[in-house]
Design a protein around this motif. Structure first.
Motif, short mmCIF file in Angstrom:
data_model
loop_
_atom_site.label_atom_id
_atom_site.label_comp_id
_atom_site.label_asym_id
_atom_site.label_seq_id
_atom_site.Cartn_x
_atom_site.Cartn_y
_atom_site.Cartn_z
N SER A 1 -7.03 13.26 19.78
CA SER A 1 -8.16 13.18 18.85
C SER A 1 -8.47 14.57 18.35
O SER A 1 -7.99 15.57 18.89
CB SER A 1 -9.40 12.60 19.54
N ASP B 1 -13.60 11.04 8.97
CA ASP B 1 -13.38 9.62 9.26
C ASP B 1 -14.26 9.11 10.39
O ASP B 1 -14.72 7.97 10.36
CB ASP B 1 -11.90 9.38 9.61
N GLU B 2 -14.51 9.97 11.41
CA GLU B 2 -15.30 9.53 12.55
C GLU B 2 -16.80 9.73 12.36
O GLU B 2 -17.61 8.86 12.70
CB GLU B 2 -14.86 10.25 13.82
N LEU B 3 -17.18 10.89 11.83
CA LEU B 3 -18.60 11.25 11.78
C LEU B 3 -19.18 11.22 10.37
O LEU B 3 -20.40 11.38 10.21
CB LEU B 3 -18.82 12.63 12.40
#
Length: 453
Positions: free
Chosen positions: A159, A35-37
């Protein structure tokens, strides 16, 4: 148990704990990293397999490193390296950076498990050794199972980056305990390290795994796939040839003349392939398919953790009394039946009625299996060969997991939807069944006297 033996057992457990913990912790972090990278299924496979490639290949050389430099020194270096790479992964700017750091983390992890088990084998004897192996097996197996829970909590509350810092605490405690251990390190005069063999193992595993993971994107007809596969297969063949001819191999093929060692490792291959495949499929599907949060996905397997903590030492002791064959046969069959029970999952999922019964049965089967399996393999060789025997067994289990994860795309059809989840569980159950069959056919009770010293 003396004070020094308690200290050795605590060091062995903690030293291996971080290596096992990180494997499953990384799996539960995959959706959050995506989702982030960014990155798809192949990127997720690489985050898992980059670690397993170097770990599986270099865990063999750790036995030689322990002979040359001493078990305690090698364990300390592995702990420090693991801590540093964990911190760098937590600060990763890209998926590619994570993959590289995971490979380096595998190098550090390769130093931990064989040295830890060798400490146990050199400090415990007979029934006490079986109980110590049972305790080590139970707690390190718990690390594999509690990883998703701890990692999931950190991911949801903080996180995925914070999750990779979980290892810092057990690493710090283990380093303190090592400083308190009043024991001379053991070095073997004249020992050498087979660096060419290690390079061949890394190239062989890297080439074949690259082809297995990326063939779903490029196809087998692409030179970028069959080329690395060919190089990998040739490198593995050259590795085996070298191990048969070199004076001090990192994989002593003569060990496989010992019946329980050979058949125990054959069973290990299929049992741990099933564990890695099912672990990847279940944790990722629960988040990406069933919509569970990372914490809840991790908690889904907590009954297995409870069973491992409560019963592993018991089954280790029973294995020492009655021999490992019965447990190594019944355990994988129970675990496989647990996977099949999970096929009742539908969309939307009801965890309590569709997942939990299978999780409990799987956990019981795993608990019955792991300590007797470890005892059978290590008890088949002389104590002075415990380091290399544990290295070989752990390398086989990690390589089996490596190949299983590399083939996830082929097994689930390129997508981890409900149908892919079913396929992954069925294949995992079949692998467990094969492991049980090899245990029944090959393991002798009581453990045979070693034929190779």
């Amino acid at each position: 148990m003396t004070r020094e033996q308690r200290l050795v057992l605590a060091i062995a457990v903690l030293g291996s704990f971080v290596s096992f913990l990180d494997g499953t912790l990384a799996t539960v972090a995959l959706p959050a990293i995506r989702d982030e990278l960014g990155g798809g299924l192949s990127s997720q496979q690489w985050i898992v397999d980059a670690y397993l490639i170097t770990l599986g290949a270099l865990i063999l050389i750790a036995g030689s490193l322990s002979d040359v430099y001493g078990r305690i020194v090698v364990l300390r270096v592995g702990l420090i390296g693991f801590g540093i790479t964990s911190a760098l992964i937590a600060a990763a700017p890209t998926v590619e950076f994570i993959v590289v750091m995971r490979a380096l983390q595998g190098v550090a992890g390769a130093l931990l498990v064989p040295s830890s088990l060798a400490l146990i084998m050199s400090n415990f004897r007979d029934a006490a050794q079986a109980r110590a192996i049972g305790s080590w097996t139970g707690w390190t197996s718990v690390a594999q199972l509690v990883g998703p829970v701890v990692g999931g909590g950190f991911i949801d509350l903080l996180s995925w980056r914070a999750a990779f810092l979980v290892n810092v605490v057990p690493i710090a405690i283990c380093l303190v305990l090592l400083a308190r251990l009043e024991q001379r390190d053991v070095r073997r005069p004249g020992a050498t390290i087979d660096y060419p063999g290690a390079v061949l193992a890394v190239v062989g595993l890297g080439g074949t795994v690259f082809a297995l993971i990326e063939q779903g994107n490029l196809g087998w007809a692409s030179p970028a796939i069959w080329g690395p596969m060919l190089v990998g297969v040739l490198a593995l063949a050259a590795f085996l040839r070298r191990q048969a001819t070199t004076a001090q191999p990192i994989l002593p093929l003569g060990l496989f003349r010992v019946r329980n060692f050979a058949w125990g490792n054959l069973a290990t291959t299929f049992i741990y392939a099933a564990l890695s495949l099912s672990g990847f499929v279940i944790v990722v599907y629960l988040q990406q398919g069933a919509g569970f949060g990372a914490t809840v996905a991790g908690l889904a397997m907590i009954p297995t953790t409870i069973l491992m903590i409560g019963l592993s030492s018991t089954f280790g002791r029973l294995s020492g009394r009655y021999g490992p064959r019965l447990f190594m046969t019944a355990g994988p069959l129970l675990a496989g039946a647990g996977f099949l029970l999970m096929l009742s999952v539908t969309d939307p999922m009801n965890y309590w009625t569709q997942m939990l019964p299978g999780v409990i049965l799987f956990g019981l089967g795993l608990t019955v299996t792991v300590a007797p399996l470890t005892s059978a393999v290590l008890g088949a060789v002389a104590p002075e060969r415990a380091g290399i025997a544990s290295a070989v067994n752990n390398a086989i289990s990690r390589v089996a997991g490596l190949v299983a994860v590399a083939m996830v795309g082929t097994i689930v059809g390129g997508m981890l939807d409900l149908a892919g989840f079913y396929r992954g569980l069925v294949v995992s159950a079949l692998l467990m069944g094969v492991g049980a069959a090899f245990s029944f056919i090959g393991i002798r009770t009581p453990t045979a006297e070693p034929a190779e010293r």
